[in-house]
Design a protein around this motif. Structure first.
Motif, mmCIF file in Angstrom:
data_model
loop_
_atom_site.group_PDB
_atom_site.id
_atom_site.type_symbol
_atom_site.label_atom_id
_atom_site.label_comp_id
_atom_site.label_asym_id
_atom_site.label_seq_id
_atom_site.Cartn_x
_atom_site.Cartn_y
_atom_site.Cartn_z
ATOM 1 N N GLN A 1 37.869 -11.409 -26.586
ATOM 2 C CA GLN A 1 37.777 -11.071 -25.173
ATOM 3 C C GLN A 1 38.381 -9.818 -25.178
ATOM 4 O O GLN A 1 37.975 -8.971 -24.206
ATOM 5 C CB GLN A 1 38.661 -12.136 -24.561
ATOM 6 C CG GLN A 1 38.500 -12.236 -23.167
ATOM 7 C CD GLN A 1 36.804 -12.799 -22.975
ATOM 8 O OE1 GLN A 1 36.200 -13.835 -23.595
ATOM 9 N NE2 GLN A 1 36.135 -12.219 -22.179
ATOM 10 N N THR A 2 39.413 -9.341 -25.422
ATOM 11 C CA THR A 2 40.163 -8.188 -25.435
ATOM 12 C C THR A 2 39.254 -6.832 -25.750
ATOM 13 O O THR A 2 39.236 -5.913 -25.238
ATOM 14 C CB THR A 2 41.559 -8.143 -26.452
ATOM 15 O OG1 THR A 2 42.352 -9.136 -25.914
ATOM 16 C CG2 THR A 2 42.285 -6.821 -26.047
ATOM 17 N N LEU A 3 38.643 -7.219 -26.830
ATOM 18 C CA LEU A 3 37.642 -6.069 -27.467
ATOM 19 C C LEU A 3 36.385 -5.945 -26.435
ATOM 20 O O LEU A 3 35.973 -4.731 -26.111
ATOM 21 C CB LEU A 3 37.229 -6.559 -28.813
ATOM 22 C CG LEU A 3 38.137 -6.395 -30.109
ATOM 23 C CD1 LEU A 3 37.578 -6.937 -31.273
ATOM 24 C CD2 LEU A 3 38.346 -4.938 -30.118
ATOM 25 N N ILE A 4 35.970 -7.072 -26.072
ATOM 26 C CA ILE A 4 34.978 -7.074 -25.076
ATOM 27 C C ILE A 4 35.277 -6.383 -23.676
ATOM 28 O O ILE A 4 34.481 -5.414 -23.130
ATOM 29 C CB ILE A 4 34.469 -8.377 -24.819
ATOM 30 C CG1 ILE A 4 33.737 -8.950 -26.081
ATOM 31 C CG2 ILE A 4 33.156 -8.374 -23.549
ATOM 32 C CD1 ILE A 4 32.707 -8.326 -26.774
ATOM 33 N N GLU A 5 36.295 -6.617 -23.344
ATOM 34 C CA GLU A 5 37.187 -6.046 -22.164
ATOM 35 C C GLU A 5 37.089 -4.424 -22.165
ATOM 36 O O GLU A 5 37.142 -3.550 -21.340
ATOM 37 C CB GLU A 5 38.602 -6.364 -21.591
ATOM 38 C CG GLU A 5 38.391 -7.761 -20.808
ATOM 39 C CD GLU A 5 39.882 -8.551 -20.857
ATOM 40 O OE1 GLU A 5 40.627 -7.545 -20.964
ATOM 41 O OE2 GLU A 5 39.745 -9.556 -20.301
ATOM 42 N N ALA A 6 37.351 -3.926 -23.508
ATOM 43 C CA ALA A 6 37.483 -2.589 -23.641
ATOM 44 C C ALA A 6 36.271 -1.857 -23.590
ATOM 45 O O ALA A 6 35.831 -0.658 -23.725
ATOM 46 C CB ALA A 6 38.117 -2.417 -25.053
ATOM 47 N N LEU A 7 35.054 -2.690 -23.833
ATOM 48 C CA LEU A 7 33.687 -1.907 -24.042
ATOM 49 C C LEU A 7 33.150 -1.064 -23.056
ATOM 50 O O LEU A 7 32.754 0.075 -23.328
ATOM 51 C CB LEU A 7 32.639 -3.158 -24.047
ATOM 52 C CG LEU A 7 31.130 -2.696 -24.578
ATOM 53 C CD1 LEU A 7 31.289 -2.040 -25.966
ATOM 54 C CD2 LEU A 7 30.336 -3.970 -24.481
ATOM 55 N N PRO A 8 33.445 -1.171 -21.711
ATOM 56 C CA PRO A 8 33.099 -0.193 -20.715
ATOM 57 C C PRO A 8 33.778 1.238 -21.061
ATOM 58 O O PRO A 8 33.171 2.195 -20.847
ATOM 59 C CB PRO A 8 33.350 -0.530 -19.274
ATOM 60 C CG PRO A 8 33.774 -2.126 -19.444
ATOM 61 C CD PRO A 8 34.091 -2.526 -20.913
#
Ligand SMILES: Nc1ncnc2c1ncn2[C@@H]1O[C@H](COP(=O)(O)OP(=O)(O)O)[C@@H](O)[C@H]1O
Ligand SMILES: CC(=O)N[C@@H](CCC(=O)OP(=O)(O)O)C(=O)O
Length: 325
Positions: free
Chosen positions: A18-25
């Motif tokens: 989840q943390t990695l996905i949040e950093a995507l933008p």
């Protein structure tokens, strides 16, 4: 492995994903962009913080950004001068630099602080390469005269940057390396042959502008720019270049070169210049990859909205498109 064991493992790993996905933008937005990070001598307070700084910079590099580190070392220089029985004297926030002091500045910045940072970064792989502004003639300077009470005061071997050649830095970035630059410049005067002591905030700002960096990050030992220092600790979270320009005459000592540097960088095309608290572990990642922005951010003045095209303009364009009669 039983089905229930597998599902438990998947579940515990989910917050990390989840943390990695949040950093995507943020990763998408900053990919391929150059970020100049100035690490101030006052922010290098303990080993853990320095190691966290190195982790952040290496993380940026692996996330596809192009980090460039410019470092200071004012307190470390003062300590060494003191050990040698030499006095540290500052005027207008800059160190009075005799030729003897210059030798110590060069020794501490290039031989000690820079080496330590290069070593910390290289714990993570063969990434960092240290240079000073003398190498490949990256930064040229002439003697700086400080304006004190309306008079131009000679501070010795203190330099004003006259030109920046980013070639060597770009070559290292293209090769996937992390340049670590000490704030020493070669003399722009071929007959001089010496070197100049440049304030590290000023050097970082000049390099950020010359590199067309997206962001300049200045890590120091306060939370950001205090609105009414030292009376209050209210931090200004964001201000435009024009607002900062108005504030500059009221600022004191260490903040002057920092904020002048931020203004120079933003006016020179850098999208944002930020002053961050280097005492907060992982302040760089917090600033770049989350929306919990910390510190002070300087942004360019708002660009006026383009005027809606009037029918007359459209007609002129059509005429031009047709070519000369
Ligand atoms: N308006 C202000 N807001 C924050 N800090 C200020 C301000 N004016 C002066 N300072 C001083 O500037 C210092 C940071 O500059 P400096 O000591 O040169 O740090 P560095 O070694 O990180 O370059 C702060 O510790 C603070 O004492
Ligand atoms: C001319 C001048 O003052 N140079 C600074 C260079 C180091 C520096 O700027 O270090 P910080 O970023 O830690 O303050 C000095 O001699 O202290």
């Amino acid at each position: 492995m039983s089905t229930s064991e597998a599902s438990t493992r998947k579940h515990t790993a989910l917050p990390k994903v989840q943390t990695l996905i949040e950093a995507l933008p943020w990763l998408t937005r900053h990919h391929g962009r150059t970020v100049v990070i100035k690490f101030g001598g006052n922010a290098m307070v303990d080993e853990e913080l320095k190691a966290a700084f190195a982790q952040d910079v290496v993380f940026l590099r692996h996330a596809g950004l192009r980090p460039v580190v410019v470092h200071g070392g004012g307190p470390q220089i003062s300590k060494q001068l003191d050990a040698l029985g030499l006095e540290s004297q500052f005027r207008a926030g800059l160190r009075v630099t005799t030729p003897e002091t210059m030798d110590v500045v060069r020794m501490v910045l290039a031989g000690q602080v820079q080496r330590e940072l290069v070593n910390l970064l290289n714990q993570h792989g063969p990434l960092a390469v240290g240079m000073t502004g003398e190498d490949a003639r990256i930064m040229a300077a002439t003697r700086h005269f400080a304006e004190i009470d309306g008079e131009a005061v000679d501070l010795g071997r203190v330099g004003s940057i006259t030109s920046v050649d980013t070639g060597a830095i770009e070559a290292l970035l293209d090769d996937g390396r992390i340049p670590v630059i000490s704030s020493i410049a070669h003399s722009a005067d071929a007959g001089d042959g010496g070197v100049f002591n440049v304030n590290a905030d000023t050097a970082a700002a000049a390099l950020a502008a010359a590199l067309g960096a997206e962001t300049l990050m200045v890590l120091t030992d306060v939370e950001g720019l205090y609105a009414d220092w030292p009376r209050s600790d209210d931090v200004i979270s964001e201000l435009t270049a024009s607002q900062l320009e108005k504030l500059l005459p009221e600022l004191a000592s260490g903040m002057v070169p920092k904020m002048e540097g931020c203004l120079y960088a933003v006016r020179g095309g850098v999208h944002t210049a930020r002053v961050l608290d280097g005492r907060v572990p992982h302040s760089i990642l917090l600033e770049i990859f989350t929306d919990e922005g910390i510190g002070t951010m300087v942004v360019p003045d708002a660009v006026p909205e383009p005027r809606p095209q009037a029918p007359d303009d459209l007609r002129t364009q059509q005429r031009n498109a047709e070519g000369p009669a």
